[in-house]
Design a protein around this motif. Structure first.
Motif, mmCIF file in Angstrom:
data_model
loop_
_atom_site.group_PDB
_atom_site.id
_atom_site.type_symbol
_atom_site.label_atom_id
_atom_site.label_comp_id
_atom_site.label_asym_id
_atom_site.label_seq_id
_atom_site.Cartn_x
_atom_site.Cartn_y
_atom_site.Cartn_z
ATOM 1 N N ILE A 30 0.858 -1.184 0.000
ATOM 2 C CA ILE A 30 0.000 0.000 0.000
ATOM 3 C C ILE A 30 0.891 1.229 0.000
ATOM 4 O O ILE A 30 1.760 1.364 0.859
ATOM 5 C CB ILE A 30 -0.916 0.020 1.243
ATOM 6 C CG1 ILE A 30 -1.803 -1.223 1.268
ATOM 7 C CG2 ILE A 30 -1.746 1.290 1.271
ATOM 8 C CD1 ILE A 30 -2.513 -1.435 2.588
ATOM 9 N N LEU A 31 0.681 2.094 -0.975
ATOM 10 C CA LEU A 31 1.477 3.316 -1.078
ATOM 11 C C LEU A 31 0.575 4.540 -1.079
ATOM 12 O O LEU A 31 -0.571 4.476 -1.537
ATOM 13 C CB LEU A 31 2.304 3.319 -2.377
ATOM 14 C CG LEU A 31 3.392 2.258 -2.503
ATOM 15 C CD1 LEU A 31 4.009 2.299 -3.891
ATOM 16 C CD2 LEU A 31 4.453 2.442 -1.437
ATOM 17 N N ASP A 32 1.106 5.632 -0.591
ATOM 18 C CA ASP A 32 0.383 6.892 -0.716
ATOM 19 C C ASP A 32 0.703 7.476 -2.089
ATOM 20 O O ASP A 32 1.271 6.793 -2.946
ATOM 21 C CB ASP A 32 0.728 7.848 0.429
ATOM 22 C CG ASP A 32 2.204 8.183 0.515
ATOM 23 O OD1 ASP A 32 2.932 8.000 -0.488
ATOM 24 O OD2 ASP A 32 2.630 8.656 1.577
ATOM 25 N N ASN A 33 0.351 8.700 -2.322
ATOM 26 C CA ASN A 33 0.483 9.274 -3.663
ATOM 27 C C ASN A 33 1.698 10.180 -3.831
ATOM 28 O O ASN A 33 1.666 11.127 -4.611
ATOM 29 C CB ASN A 33 -0.811 10.007 -4.038
ATOM 30 C CG ASN A 33 -1.877 9.012 -4.402
ATOM 31 O OD1 ASN A 33 -1.842 8.428 -5.483
ATOM 32 N ND2 ASN A 33 -2.802 8.771 -3.491
ATOM 33 N N LEU A 34 2.765 9.850 -3.127
ATOM 34 C CA LEU A 34 4.023 10.552 -3.342
ATOM 35 C C LEU A 34 4.375 10.429 -4.822
ATOM 36 O O LEU A 34 4.249 9.355 -5.414
ATOM 37 C CB LEU A 34 5.106 9.906 -2.469
ATOM 38 C CG LEU A 34 6.471 10.577 -2.429
ATOM 39 C CD1 LEU A 34 6.358 11.958 -1.779
ATOM 40 C CD2 LEU A 34 7.444 9.709 -1.639
ATOM 41 N N PHE A 56 -1.056 -0.987 -4.338
ATOM 42 C CA PHE A 56 -2.360 -0.341 -4.219
ATOM 43 C C PHE A 56 -2.117 1.075 -3.713
ATOM 44 O O PHE A 56 -1.373 1.275 -2.753
ATOM 45 C CB PHE A 56 -3.255 -1.098 -3.234
ATOM 46 C CG PHE A 56 -3.542 -2.504 -3.663
ATOM 47 C CD1 PHE A 56 -4.643 -2.779 -4.442
ATOM 48 C CD2 PHE A 56 -2.683 -3.533 -3.311
ATOM 49 C CE1 PHE A 56 -4.902 -4.072 -4.850
ATOM 50 C CE2 PHE A 56 -2.935 -4.832 -3.718
ATOM 51 C CZ PHE A 56 -4.043 -5.105 -4.491
ATOM 52 N N PHE A 57 -2.760 2.042 -4.354
ATOM 53 C CA PHE A 57 -2.578 3.434 -3.962
ATOM 54 C C PHE A 57 -3.743 3.920 -3.122
ATOM 55 O O PHE A 57 -4.901 3.660 -3.436
ATOM 56 C CB PHE A 57 -2.412 4.319 -5.206
ATOM 57 C CG PHE A 57 -1.121 4.072 -5.926
ATOM 58 C CD1 PHE A 57 0.066 4.619 -5.447
ATOM 59 C CD2 PHE A 57 -1.080 3.276 -7.057
ATOM 60 C CE1 PHE A 57 1.269 4.381 -6.094
ATOM 61 C CE2 PHE A 57 0.116 3.030 -7.708
ATOM 62 C CZ PHE A 57 1.282 3.580 -7.218
ATOM 63 N N LEU A 58 -3.404 4.626 -2.063
ATOM 64 C CA LEU A 58 -4.414 5.240 -1.209
ATOM 65 C C LEU A 58 -5.014 6.445 -1.919
ATOM 66 O O LEU A 58 -4.379 7.023 -2.809
ATOM 67 C CB LEU A 58 -3.776 5.700 0.100
ATOM 68 C CG LEU A 58 -3.303 4.595 1.018
ATOM 69 C CD1 LEU A 58 -2.438 5.169 2.130
ATOM 70 C CD2 LEU A 58 -4.481 3.837 1.590
ATOM 71 N N PRO A 59 -6.204 6.854 -1.504
ATOM 72 C CA PRO A 59 -6.753 8.096 -2.061
ATOM 73 C C PRO A 59 -5.862 9.273 -1.659
ATOM 74 O O PRO A 59 -5.176 9.212 -0.629
ATOM 75 C CB PRO A 59 -8.135 8.225 -1.408
ATOM 76 C CG PRO A 59 -8.335 7.037 -0.566
ATOM 77 C CD PRO A 59 -7.084 6.231 -0.531
ATOM 78 N N PRO A 60 -5.867 10.336 -2.448
ATOM 79 C CA PRO A 60 -5.056 11.505 -2.088
ATOM 80 C C PRO A 60 -5.501 12.100 -0.746
ATOM 81 O O PRO A 60 -6.674 12.062 -0.399
ATOM 82 C CB PRO A 60 -5.328 12.503 -3.215
ATOM 83 C CG PRO A 60 -5.941 11.717 -4.316
ATOM 84 C CD PRO A 60 -6.581 10.504 -3.703
ATOM 85 N N TYR A 61 -4.532 12.613 -0.009
ATOM 86 C CA TYR A 61 -4.789 13.325 1.258
ATOM 87 C C TYR A 61 -5.608 12.485 2.239
ATOM 88 O O TYR A 61 -6.582 12.959 2.807
ATOM 89 C CB TYR A 61 -5.481 14.660 0.993
ATOM 90 C CG TYR A 61 -4.776 15.472 -0.057
ATOM 91 C CD1 TYR A 61 -3.529 16.035 0.186
ATOM 92 C CD2 TYR A 61 -5.346 15.643 -1.311
ATOM 93 C CE1 TYR A 61 -2.869 16.746 -0.793
ATOM 94 C CE2 TYR A 61 -4.696 16.371 -2.300
ATOM 95 C CZ TYR A 61 -3.454 16.916 -2.030
ATOM 96 O OH TYR A 61 -2.798 17.621 -3.000
ATOM 97 N N ALA A 62 -5.208 11.238 2.415
ATOM 98 C CA ALA A 62 -5.930 10.348 3.322
ATOM 99 C C ALA A 62 -4.963 9.614 4.255
ATOM 100 O O ALA A 62 -4.894 8.390 4.257
ATOM 101 C CB ALA A 62 -6.760 9.360 2.507
ATOM 102 N N PRO A 63 -4.201 10.357 5.064
ATOM 103 C CA PRO A 63 -3.218 9.696 5.922
ATOM 104 C C PRO A 63 -3.843 8.724 6.918
ATOM 105 O O PRO A 63 -3.205 7.752 7.321
ATOM 106 C CB PRO A 63 -2.517 10.850 6.635
ATOM 107 C CG PRO A 63 -3.442 12.002 6.528
ATOM 108 C CD PRO A 63 -4.220 11.794 5.254
ATOM 109 N N GLU A 64 -5.095 8.956 7.296
ATOM 110 C CA GLU A 64 -5.742 8.069 8.270
ATOM 111 C C GLU A 64 -5.959 6.661 7.720
ATOM 112 O O GLU A 64 -6.196 5.717 8.468
ATOM 113 C CB GLU A 64 -7.066 8.666 8.768
ATOM 114 C CG GLU A 64 -8.149 8.757 7.725
ATOM 115 C CD GLU A 64 -8.087 10.002 6.840
ATOM 116 O OE1 GLU A 64 -9.046 10.213 6.092
ATOM 117 O OE2 GLU A 64 -7.091 10.748 6.899
#
Length: 125
Positions: A30-34, A56-64
């Protein structure tokens, strides 16, 4: 994996290589959108290794929704507890000690996944 400079595609690829080398099963990452996570080099590497790793990418601006954020929080608490670090070496030592403890105690790692916002990782059947 510790590094002092910014994350770049080569570092990300090195990290993913270590993940698949250490795992006997397919890795789901799982990766963020860096921006680095979406780079051409990383995408080409992932395509070449798709039988061993899937991202799998997390939605933008969703650190939680990012389990990594819960790890980072616990790490910061650990680094700032007890004797405060004053040098880069002190900080590095405290980080390595914390991460080694996690490696040796998988139940501690699983706690980072118990937050209600992470229920998407374990869908109900």
């Amino acid at each position: 994996m510790l590094y002092q400079d910014s994350m770049n595609q080569q570092r990300l690829i090195r990290f993913m290589e270590r993940l698949i080398r250490a795992s006997e099963q397919k890795v789901f990452l799982i990766l963020d959108n860096l921006k680095v996570h979406h780079g051409k080099l990383a995408a080409a590497w992932l395509e070449k290794h798709k039988e061993k790793i899937e991202v799998f990418f997390l939605p933008p601006y969703a650190p939680e929704y990012n389990p990594d954020e819960y790890l980072n929080h616990a790490l910061k608490i650990s680094v700032h507890s007890g004797q405060l670090p004053y040098t880069t070496e002190d900080i590095s030592h405290k980080i390595q000690s914390f991460m080694r403890k996690l490696q040796q105690h998988p139940p501690l790692v699983s706690r980072f996944f118990h937050h209600p916002k992470l229920s998407y990782l374990f869908p109900q059947k």
